[in-house]
Scaffold this motif. Structure first.
Motif, short mmCIF file in Angstrom:
data_model
loop_
_atom_site.label_atom_id
_atom_site.label_comp_id
_atom_site.label_asym_id
_atom_site.label_seq_id
_atom_site.Cartn_x
_atom_site.Cartn_y
_atom_site.Cartn_z
N ASN A 201 0.83 -1.21 0.00
CA ASN A 201 0.00 0.00 0.00
C ASN A 201 0.86 1.26 0.00
N GLU A 202 1.94 1.24 0.75
CA GLU A 202 2.84 2.38 0.78
C GLU A 202 3.54 2.56 -0.56
N VAL A 203 3.85 1.46 -1.22
CA VAL A 203 4.48 1.53 -2.54
C VAL A 203 3.58 2.32 -3.49
N VAL A 204 2.30 1.97 -3.54
CA VAL A 204 1.36 2.65 -4.43
C VAL A 204 1.23 4.12 -4.06
N ASP A 205 1.11 4.40 -2.76
CA ASP A 205 0.95 5.79 -2.32
C ASP A 205 2.15 6.64 -2.73
N ARG A 206 3.36 6.13 -2.55
CA ARG A 206 4.57 6.90 -2.87
C ARG A 206 4.67 7.15 -4.37
N LEU A 207 4.33 6.16 -5.16
CA LEU A 207 4.40 6.33 -6.61
C LEU A 207 3.36 7.34 -7.09
N GLU A 208 2.17 7.30 -6.52
CA GLU A 208 1.14 8.27 -6.91
C GLU A 208 1.54 9.67 -6.49
N ASP A 209 2.16 9.79 -5.33
CA ASP A 209 2.63 11.10 -4.87
C ASP A 209 3.69 11.66 -5.82
N ALA A 210 4.43 10.75 -6.50
CA ALA A 210 5.46 11.18 -7.45
C ALA A 210 4.88 11.48 -8.83
N GLY A 211 3.55 11.39 -8.96
CA GLY A 211 2.90 11.74 -10.21
C GLY A 211 2.71 10.60 -11.18
N LEU A 212 2.82 9.36 -10.70
CA LEU A 212 2.72 8.19 -11.58
C LEU A 212 1.39 7.48 -11.39
N ALA A 213 0.78 7.07 -12.49
CA ALA A 213 -0.30 6.09 -12.39
C ALA A 213 0.33 4.75 -12.06
N LEU A 249 8.73 -1.71 -10.59
CA LEU A 249 9.13 -2.20 -9.28
C LEU A 249 8.68 -3.64 -9.16
N SER A 250 9.59 -4.54 -8.84
CA SER A 250 9.23 -5.95 -8.88
C SER A 250 9.88 -6.73 -7.75
N GLU A 251 9.07 -7.61 -7.15
CA GLU A 251 9.62 -8.58 -6.21
C GLU A 251 10.17 -9.80 -6.94
N VAL A 297 12.42 0.51 1.97
CA VAL A 297 12.64 1.97 2.00
C VAL A 297 13.56 2.40 0.87
N ARG A 298 14.68 1.68 0.70
CA ARG A 298 15.65 2.06 -0.32
C ARG A 298 15.09 1.84 -1.73
N GLY A 299 14.30 0.78 -1.89
CA GLY A 299 13.70 0.52 -3.19
C GLY A 299 12.74 1.63 -3.60
N LEU A 300 11.93 2.09 -2.67
CA LEU A 300 11.00 3.17 -2.97
C LEU A 300 11.74 4.47 -3.29
N GLU A 301 12.78 4.76 -2.53
CA GLU A 301 13.57 5.97 -2.80
C GLU A 301 14.19 5.91 -4.19
N ARG A 302 14.69 4.76 -4.55
CA ARG A 302 15.28 4.60 -5.87
C ARG A 302 14.23 4.81 -6.96
#
Length: 355
Positions: A201-213, A249-251, A297-302
């Motif tokens: 859920n945080e992954v999606v929120d951070r990406l949307e905040d960065a302007g990405l669908a 972003l992939s596991e 955390v580092r993956g999202l920042e990247r």
């Protein structure tokens, strides 16, 4: 020559799709056998690959052994009838076992060092094991290496050109910035005890905040709160989306590598590093590995930092990769033909009377 190919995973369909066509075009008899696994059968049908399904999908890791035994038994019966010159597979447990019983030849393609159970069950019985040159394990005299990745058997530009029409089917306009997020089920034998993102859920929120669908692809059921992000593009169109995404972003290592060879920067969040993910990271800078306790955390920042970088950078990095790495379909076809030819020559050579 008579060739058998076994399919037990969707990725195997992609890998063997073009070799099957080329082998048949070159006049060889190619028989394809499959076990149900996720969308593997759907892909075979989408690509119009003639095949026979020999076993269903296991309901759990516990039932996997029984399903595998059924698959191998039925594969052996088909092989007795076909009398193949070579059996080819990825991982190749069933192929190696059946070929050993029949005293025919097997060629196994593999790139996953930490899948030790498959290696223990399959490698001792295989005749040839083909790995990318970046594979970090030494197998011995059976090993043949090549300068490429599995993903370049089907995503090399000589084989694949992305179709922009996929964007409309995913509800996107041509200029919409977007990210693809791939979540793993962690149910494979080599994934047990591991994990990727702490909180999707945080992954999606951070990406949307960065302007990405955000387009979500999940093995199994996605988190309930993220069901609306799951896209319904047919499985044979996923690579079109990866090619046009701004970041992936992939596991899962395969999805990350697919994006990377397409020139889309990929963030791989997983505690398990592989030879090819490490090379795509350190040598080409198209994939970024993040493991350890702070990988989330580092993956999202990247991922967020990638959004503002120039597209030209990724184009140049991909061009260098393609200059130094090969169309792997050519390797697969040549290796299968050479092994089948050698087996045929052995079979046709009369025994020498030494008495």
């Amino acid at each position: 020559m008579r060739v058998m190919i076994t399919i037990q995973h969707p990725g195997h369909v992609h890998f063997f799709r073009y070799p099957i066509v080329e082998l048949r075009d070159r006049g060889h008899e190619v028989s394809v056998f499959a076990r149900e696994n996720d969308v593997a059968i759907d892909l075979l049908e989408a690509y119009d690959v003639d095949h026979e399904v020999l076993a269903g999908e296991p309901g759990s890791l516990v039932s996997l052994a029984a399903v595998q035994a059924t698959y191998e038994t039925r594969l052996l019966r088909r092989a007795r009838r076909i009398d193949p010159d070579v059996i080819a597979a990825i991982g190749g447990v069933a192929a190696a076992h059946v070929s050993s019983v029949l005293r025919t030849k097997s060629v196994v393609f593999y790139d996953t060092e930490h899948a030790t159970l498959i290696q223990r069950l399959g490698y001792p019985f295989a005749d040839v094991i083909c790995t990318p040159a970046c594979y970090r394990e030494e197998i011995g005299a059976k090993q043949v290496t090549y300068p490429g990745y599995h993903e370049l058997a089907y995503l090399h530009p000589d084989r694949f050109e992305p179709d922009p029409a996929v964007l409309e089917s995913a509800g996107l306009a041509p200029d919409d910035p977007f990210a693809v997020v791939r979540l793993s089920s962690w149910e494979a034998s080599h994934d047990v005890g591991h994990g990727g993102f702490d909180d999707p859920n945080e992954v999606v929120d951070r990406l949307e905040d960065a302007g990405l669908a955000v387009l979500l692809s999940a093995e199994g059921e996605p988190p309930t709160a993220l069901e609306d992000y799951q896209f319904s593009t047919p499985p044979d169109r996923i690579h079109d989306l990866l090619a046009y995404a701004d970041v992936v972003l992939s596991e899962g290592a395969t999805t990350a590598a697919e994006a990377a060879v397409l020139g889309t920067p990929a963030v791989y969040v997983n505690p398990l590093s592989l030879g090819y993910t490490r090379e795509l990271d350190e040598e080409y800078g198209l994939l970024f590995e993040h493991d350890g306790e702070d990988r989330h955390v580092r993956g999202l920042e990247r991922a967020v930092s990638i959004v503002d970088r120039s597209d030209d950078e990724w184009v140049q990095r991909r061009e260098r990769l393609l200059d130094e790495r090969i169309d792997v379909t050519n390797v697969v076809v040549r290796r299968i033909e050479s092994i089948a030819r050698a087996h045929g020559a052995t079979e046709s050579t009369p025994a020498t009377n030494t008495g």
